[in-house]
Structure formats: structure tokens, C-alpha cells
Write a protein that holds these residues in place. Structure first.
Motif, PDB file in Angstrom:
ATOM      1  N   ARG A   1     -19.028 -72.760  37.477  1.00 36.85           N
ATOM      2  CA  ARG A   1     -20.199 -72.127  37.131  1.00 36.85           C
ATOM      3  C   ARG A   1     -20.271 -71.474  35.918  1.00 36.85           C
ATOM      4  O   ARG A   1     -21.293 -71.003  35.403  1.00 36.85           O
ATOM      5  CB  ARG A   1     -20.442 -71.107  38.062  1.00 36.85           C
ATOM      6  CG  ARG A   1     -20.690 -71.675  39.658  1.00 36.85           C
ATOM      7  CD  ARG A   1     -21.478 -70.485  40.566  1.00 36.85           C
ATOM      8  NE  ARG A   1     -20.534 -69.670  40.694  1.00 36.85           N
ATOM      9  CZ  ARG A   1     -19.971 -69.615  41.933  1.00 36.85           C
ATOM     10  NH1 ARG A   1     -20.091 -70.525  42.728  1.00 36.85           N
ATOM     11  NH2 ARG A   1     -19.053 -68.549  42.028  1.00 36.85           N
ATOM     12  N   ASP A   2     -19.083 -71.720  35.156  1.00 35.58           N
ATOM     13  CA  ASP A   2     -18.896 -70.799  33.917  1.00 35.58           C
ATOM     14  C   ASP A   2     -18.108 -71.647  32.863  1.00 35.58           C
ATOM     15  O   ASP A   2     -16.905 -71.858  32.907  1.00 35.58           O
ATOM     16  CB  ASP A   2     -18.085 -69.779  33.985  1.00 35.58           C
ATOM     17  CG  ASP A   2     -18.051 -68.613  32.693  1.00 35.58           C
ATOM     18  OD1 ASP A   2     -18.349 -69.253  31.525  1.00 35.58           O
ATOM     19  OD2 ASP A   2     -18.007 -67.619  32.908  1.00 35.58           O
ATOM     20  N   PRO A   3     -18.859 -72.396  32.023  1.00 33.07           N
ATOM     21  CA  PRO A   3     -18.220 -73.349  31.062  1.00 33.07           C
ATOM     22  C   PRO A   3     -17.157 -72.743  30.335  1.00 33.07           C
ATOM     23  O   PRO A   3     -16.023 -73.546  29.739  1.00 33.07           O
ATOM     24  CB  PRO A   3     -19.429 -73.936  30.128  1.00 33.07           C
ATOM     25  CG  PRO A   3     -20.567 -73.063  30.226  1.00 33.07           C
ATOM     26  CD  PRO A   3     -20.399 -72.377  31.610  1.00 33.07           C
TER      27      PRO A   3
ATOM     28  N   GLY B   1     -25.451 -67.751  25.562  1.00 32.86           N
ATOM     29  CA  GLY B   1     -26.882 -68.009  26.236  1.00 32.86           C
ATOM     30  C   GLY B   1     -27.256 -69.480  25.673  1.00 32.86           C
ATOM     31  O   GLY B   1     -28.476 -69.980  26.220  1.00 32.86           O
ATOM     32  N   HIS B   2     -26.314 -70.413  25.407  1.00 34.10           N
ATOM     33  CA  HIS B   2     -26.557 -71.689  25.249  1.00 34.10           C
ATOM     34  C   HIS B   2     -25.588 -72.550  25.832  1.00 34.10           C
ATOM     35  O   HIS B   2     -24.411 -72.968  25.471  1.00 34.10           O
ATOM     36  CB  HIS B   2     -26.604 -72.042  23.640  1.00 34.10           C
ATOM     37  CG  HIS B   2     -27.411 -71.316  22.843  1.00 34.10           C
ATOM     38  ND1 HIS B   2     -28.926 -71.817  22.635  1.00 34.10           N
ATOM     39  CD2 HIS B   2     -27.284 -70.339  22.139  1.00 34.10           C
ATOM     40  CE1 HIS B   2     -29.295 -70.886  21.838  1.00 34.10           C
ATOM     41  NE2 HIS B   2     -28.503 -69.839  21.343  1.00 34.10           N
ATOM     42  N   PRO B   3     -25.910 -72.683  27.107  1.00 32.91           N
ATOM     43  CA  PRO B   3     -24.726 -73.345  28.033  1.00 32.91           C
ATOM     44  C   PRO B   3     -24.434 -74.656  27.809  1.00 32.91           C
ATOM     45  O   PRO B   3     -23.050 -75.192  27.816  1.00 32.91           O
ATOM     46  CB  PRO B   3     -25.341 -73.338  29.690  1.00 32.91           C
ATOM     47  CG  PRO B   3     -26.710 -73.232  29.332  1.00 32.91           C
ATOM     48  CD  PRO B   3     -26.846 -72.559  28.167  1.00 32.91           C
ATOM     49  N   VAL B   4     -25.093 -75.461  27.052  1.00 31.71           N
ATOM     50  CA  VAL B   4     -24.889 -76.828  26.846  1.00 31.71           C
ATOM     51  C   VAL B   4     -24.233 -76.685  25.563  1.00 31.71           C
ATOM     52  O   VAL B   4     -22.927 -77.663  25.369  1.00 31.71           O
ATOM     53  CB  VAL B   4     -26.030 -77.581  26.648  1.00 31.71           C
ATOM     54  CG1 VAL B   4     -25.774 -78.939  25.901  1.00 31.71           C
ATOM     55  CG2 VAL B   4     -26.969 -77.965  27.722  1.00 31.71           C
TER      56      VAL B   4
ATOM     57  N   ALA C   1     -15.063 -70.102  30.926  1.00 33.29           N
ATOM     58  CA  ALA C   1     -13.935 -69.808  31.906  1.00 33.29           C
ATOM     59  C   ALA C   1     -13.265 -70.971  32.026  1.00 33.29           C
ATOM     60  O   ALA C   1     -12.023 -71.035  32.302  1.00 33.29           O
ATOM     61  CB  ALA C   1     -14.455 -69.073  33.091  1.00 33.29           C
ATOM     62  N   LEU C   2     -14.168 -72.050  32.589  1.00 30.68           N
ATOM     63  CA  LEU C   2     -13.298 -73.596  32.949  1.00 30.68           C
ATOM     64  C   LEU C   2     -12.656 -74.028  31.742  1.00 30.68           C
ATOM     65  O   LEU C   2     -11.223 -74.253  31.744  1.00 30.68           O
ATOM     66  CB  LEU C   2     -14.627 -74.320  33.276  1.00 30.68           C
ATOM     67  CG  LEU C   2     -13.917 -75.861  33.528  1.00 30.68           C
ATOM     68  CD1 LEU C   2     -13.016 -75.618  34.846  1.00 30.68           C
ATOM     69  CD2 LEU C   2     -15.183 -76.637  33.776  1.00 30.68           C
ATOM     70  N   ALA C   3     -13.441 -73.769  30.483  1.00 30.57           N
ATOM     71  CA  ALA C   3     -12.568 -74.367  29.297  1.00 30.57           C
ATOM     72  C   ALA C   3     -11.272 -73.662  29.133  1.00 30.57           C
ATOM     73  O   ALA C   3     -10.196 -74.037  28.817  1.00 30.57           O
ATOM     74  CB  ALA C   3     -13.383 -74.064  28.154  1.00 30.57           C
ATOM     75  N   ASN C   4     -11.374 -72.293  29.162  1.00 29.88           N
ATOM     76  CA  ASN C   4     -10.044 -71.288  29.007  1.00 29.88           C
ATOM     77  C   ASN C   4      -9.054 -71.683  29.856  1.00 29.88           C
ATOM     78  O   ASN C   4      -7.967 -71.621  29.828  1.00 29.88           O
ATOM     79  CB  ASN C   4     -10.379 -70.113  29.133  1.00 29.88           C
ATOM     80  CG  ASN C   4     -11.297 -69.759  27.809  1.00 29.88           C
ATOM     81  OD1 ASN C   4     -11.026 -70.058  26.731  1.00 29.88           O
ATOM     82  ND2 ASN C   4     -11.926 -68.644  27.962  1.00 29.88           N
TER      83      ASN C   4
END
Length: 422
Positions: A212-214, A292-295, A216-219
Motif C-alpha cells: 500500500r506504500d510504494p 502526494g504523487h503515488p504514480v 516503503a515497498l521500494a526501500n
């Protein structure tokens, strides 16, 4: 009249390491990391077990599939095994050289306080347990190996001969021996120290929450890539053994190469927080500027993960042979078929994207300073690359690879196109 056909593109020079050994280690790494993540095994022993999970499959693949112990480059002649009494004096002299080397390394670690602080303290704890094993294990190993070596009078023997007042030693061989063990002394302590780092952060990651958090997922995925990189690198420093054909052929003899490398790693690092090349003050992470820009965050995160994967792939490609400042065989496969220095290239692109130094939370002066300092850091890695090429160019195999890369490598061709040189 038809045009003359273009000459066929020559095959890429053969690699000293095959794909299989790195893939075997990667399979072991992912299997253990998956098990540890599932069972939440986040302690230092689980992190050390990761090294075993990486090393054992690579050792088995090297010996049973690639049969590297039969390579002429090992210096071993399995068909002509001498009797023990023929090499006993040589082995005793060599053991004197090895034990003097171990004593010198212990003295270095005992003298400098930073080796007993921070992450280095964990490394010293590991090496404290390994020291008796290394000392006792060196006896049967040297006695066994010297009976099979074509030329057992290597740098360790030369050092032992000098210490015991024998004739026949050569200073260049002693210097080469000390350089090789100097590399291991400096880098193994650092690599062992960072083995547990990030392990708990990865193992404790909750996938549904991360999805749900791009950012956190990337890290989390970046942490995974670094765990794999560190494990392969640490194993590479530990298993510099002739029967595995993973021994050090030569350590870089140029002072500039050592300077360029050592300033990039603790304890002599210049890029650390508060160091003279610290480019971070006044900057904010990439996630700050695109909040604020999830994409956009997902896209940048994916790029950073991909760059870290290339960095880790460059280490995995070495198999058992990763090591800074040394020649342990020329690699031409994997990412090294695209670039001579894929790890340096991907690492520096990562830093520029992740740091965004041209943007600052302070003043324009801070932005200019950060950009300039990060440029200096990238320049240091270019310097490192050139010193490594100078060292490896003594090997005809590297010169063949370098010539092929200059003509057909994707990255060199791209930079020629950008610069308008072809």
C-alpha cells in the motif's frame, strides 16, 4: 553491384566464471531469506546463516559442475602428488609466513579502536571465533595443498623464508602476499560488520502493508538487493582458495588504486555523514519531493530498485570471486557484457536520482554544494574504474575483453553516441 557484407561480429571473450555458480548462490540466498522472512528470524545468527546458504551451493556447483579444481589456473597438479616428506620443510616455512601474517592482522585490529565500535564490533566478535579455526585449519590445509601445487613456494613461503633466515625469497612476492592479505584485512572486517545490517528490516517487512506504500515497498526491495550483495561479497573475501580457483592472482600494486578505493569505505570513508565529501546536508530523499504523487513515486521507486538489482547482479556474477583491488579472473558475462563497471555505474545513477542534489531544503548555495560534492564522488568512482583497468590490463584476457567492449559493449557505444564520436 551489391554492397560488401559487414564482417561478422566476433564472439565476446570467454568469462573466467560461468553463470551457474552465481545462480546457485542466488538460489540459496533467496531460499534462506524467504524462510527467515516467513519465520521472522531476524537475529545476527540468521544473518550469518545467510552466508552459509550462499556459500555452500556455490562451492558444490564449482566443484561438482564446473569442476574448477581442475583448472590449470589453480596451480594444482592432481596427477603428481608428492610424498609428505618432500614438501614438509616447504609447508613449515609457509605456515610460519601465514602465522606471521595472521599475527600482523590481529595487531592491526587490536591497535585501532574503531574496530571495536559500531558495526565493526560484530565483525571482531565473528573473527574472534574464526581465529582458532583458521589457525588450526591452516596446518592440514597447507600440508595437503603443498603436495599438489606445481610451485608451492608462493608469497607466504617467501615471507616465512625471510623470517626464518632462509635463502631463495623474493621481495616482490612478499609484497604481493602482503597486499593480498591487506585487502582481506580491510574489507572483510567491514563486510562482516554490515552482514546483520538491514536483515531485520527485511525479515520484519509486512508485505500487505508494503504493497500500500510504494516508497516503503521500494526501500524494502532495495534492502533485499543489498542483503544479497553483502552476502556474496563477504563470501568472496572469505573463500580465496586455490582448490576453488578463487585465489587472488594479484592485488592492485598502484597506490592511486588503494587511495581511490579506501576513501569509499569505513573507517577511511570521506563520504560519510559529516565527512569532507558529505553531499547530504540540505538535501531530502526522493520521496520528499514527489510526495502526494503515488504514480511518480512508484515509477521512481521501480527505477531505484532496478538500479540496485543491477548493482547486486554485478556482485552475484563474480560467484566466489568478488573482491576489491584484486585480480581473481576476468568476468565478461552478465552485466559485464554491457559495461566494464556496471556496479559503479548503477550505484552512481542511484545516488543522483535518490538524492536529487539540485533541489534543497535550504538555500541555492546548499543545492550547488551538494551537486558539486556528489559530482566529486562520482569522479572518484571514475578514478577507481580507471585504476582497476590499469591493474587488470596486465592480463591479456582483460585486454581482449576491453577491446571487445570498446567496439561492441552497449554502454561504451552509448557514451560514444552521446559524445558524437560514433
Amino acid at each position: 553491384m551489391s554492397e560488401a557484407a559487414a564482417p561478422p561480429r566476433p564472439a565476446r571473450p570467454a568469462s573466467a566464471v560461468g553463470h551457474g555458480v552465481g545462480l546457485a548462490g542466488l538460489a540459496g540466498s533467496l531460499a534462506w531469506l524467504g524462510f527467515a522472512w516467513h519465520r521472522h528470524l531476524d537475529g545476527p545468527y540468521a544473518a550469518l546463516t545467510h552466508l552459509v546458504a550462499v556459500a555452500v551451493p556455490m562451492i558444490l556447483w564449482s566443484l561438482l559442475v564446473d569442476r574448477v579444481h581442475r583448472n590449470p589456473s589453480t596451480g594444482i597438479d592432481w596427477a603428481n602428488v608428492r610424498k609428505p616428506r618432500e614438501t614438509l620443510d616447504i609447508s613449515l616455512t609457509k605456515l610460519a609466513g601465514f602465522w606471521a601474517t595472521f599475527a600482523g592482522i590481529a595487531l592491526v585490529y587490536m591497535t585501532f579502536r574503531f574496530y571495536w565500535q559500531g558495526s565493526f564490533a560484530f565483525a571482531m566478535w565473528c573473527l574472534g571465533w574464526l581465529a582458532p579455526v583458521l589457525f588450526l585449519g591452516s596446518i592440514p590445509y597447507v600440508l595437503w595443498l603443498d603436495r599438489r601445487l606445481v610451485e608451492p613456494r608462493d608469497g607466504a613461503w617467501m615471507l616465512g623464508a625471510w623470517l626464518t633466515g632462509q635463502k631463495g625469497f623474493a621481495w616482490p612476492a612478499i609484497h604481493a602476499h602482503l597486499r593480498a592479505w591487506g585487502v582481506k584485512t580491510f574489507f572483510l572486517a567491514f563486510m562482516l560488520g554490515v552482514v546483520p545490517g538491514g536483515f531485520a528490516a527485511f525479515v520484519d517487512g509486512d508485505l500487505p502493508t508494503l504493497m500500500r506504500d510504494p516508497v516503503a515497498l521500494a526501500n524494502w526491495l532495495i534492502t533485499l538487493m543489498f542483503l544479497i550483495d553483502v552476502a556474496f561479497a563477504t563470501v568472496g573475501y572469505m573463500l580465496t582458495m586455490r582448490p576453488l580457483d578463487a585465489h587472488i592472482r594479484s592485488a592492485n600494486p598502484y597506490a592511486a588504486a588503494w587511495m581511490a578505493a579506501l576513501i569509499c569505505y569505513p573507517p577511511t570513508i570521506l563520504m560519510t555523514d559529516g565527512g569532507p565529501l558529505d553531499y547530504r546536508p540540505g538535501t531530502a530523499p526522493w520521496s520528499h519531493w514527489f510526495a502526494g504523487h503515488p504514480v511518480v513515486l512508484a515509477a521512481i521507486g521501480a527505477v531505484l530498485v532496478a538500479l540496485t538489482a543491477i548493482y547486486a547482479w554485478a556482485t552475484v556474477a563474480f560467484g566466489l570471486r568478488f573482491s576489491n583491488l584484486t585480480h581473481r579472473g576476468i568476468l565478461t558475462h552478465g552485466p559485464y557484457a554491457v559495461s566494464r563497471h556496471p556496479a559503479y555505474l548503477s550505484k552512481n545513477i542511484f545516488w543522483w536520482i535518490a538524492t536529487v542534489p539540485v533541489l534543497s531544503t535550504g538555500s541555492w548555495g546548499d543545492a550547488m554544494r551538494s551537486t558539486l560534492l556528489l559530482g566529486v564522488v562520482s569522479g572518484i568512482y571514475y578514478w577507481r574504474a580507471k585504476t582497476e583497468e590499469r591493474h587488470l590490463s596486465a592480463d591479456p584476457a582483460y585486454r581482449d575483453y576491453d577491446d571487445w567492449m570498446a567496439r561492441y559493449g552497449l554502454v561504451p557505444r552509448f557514451f560514444r553516441w552521446v559524445s558524437g564520436r560514433g
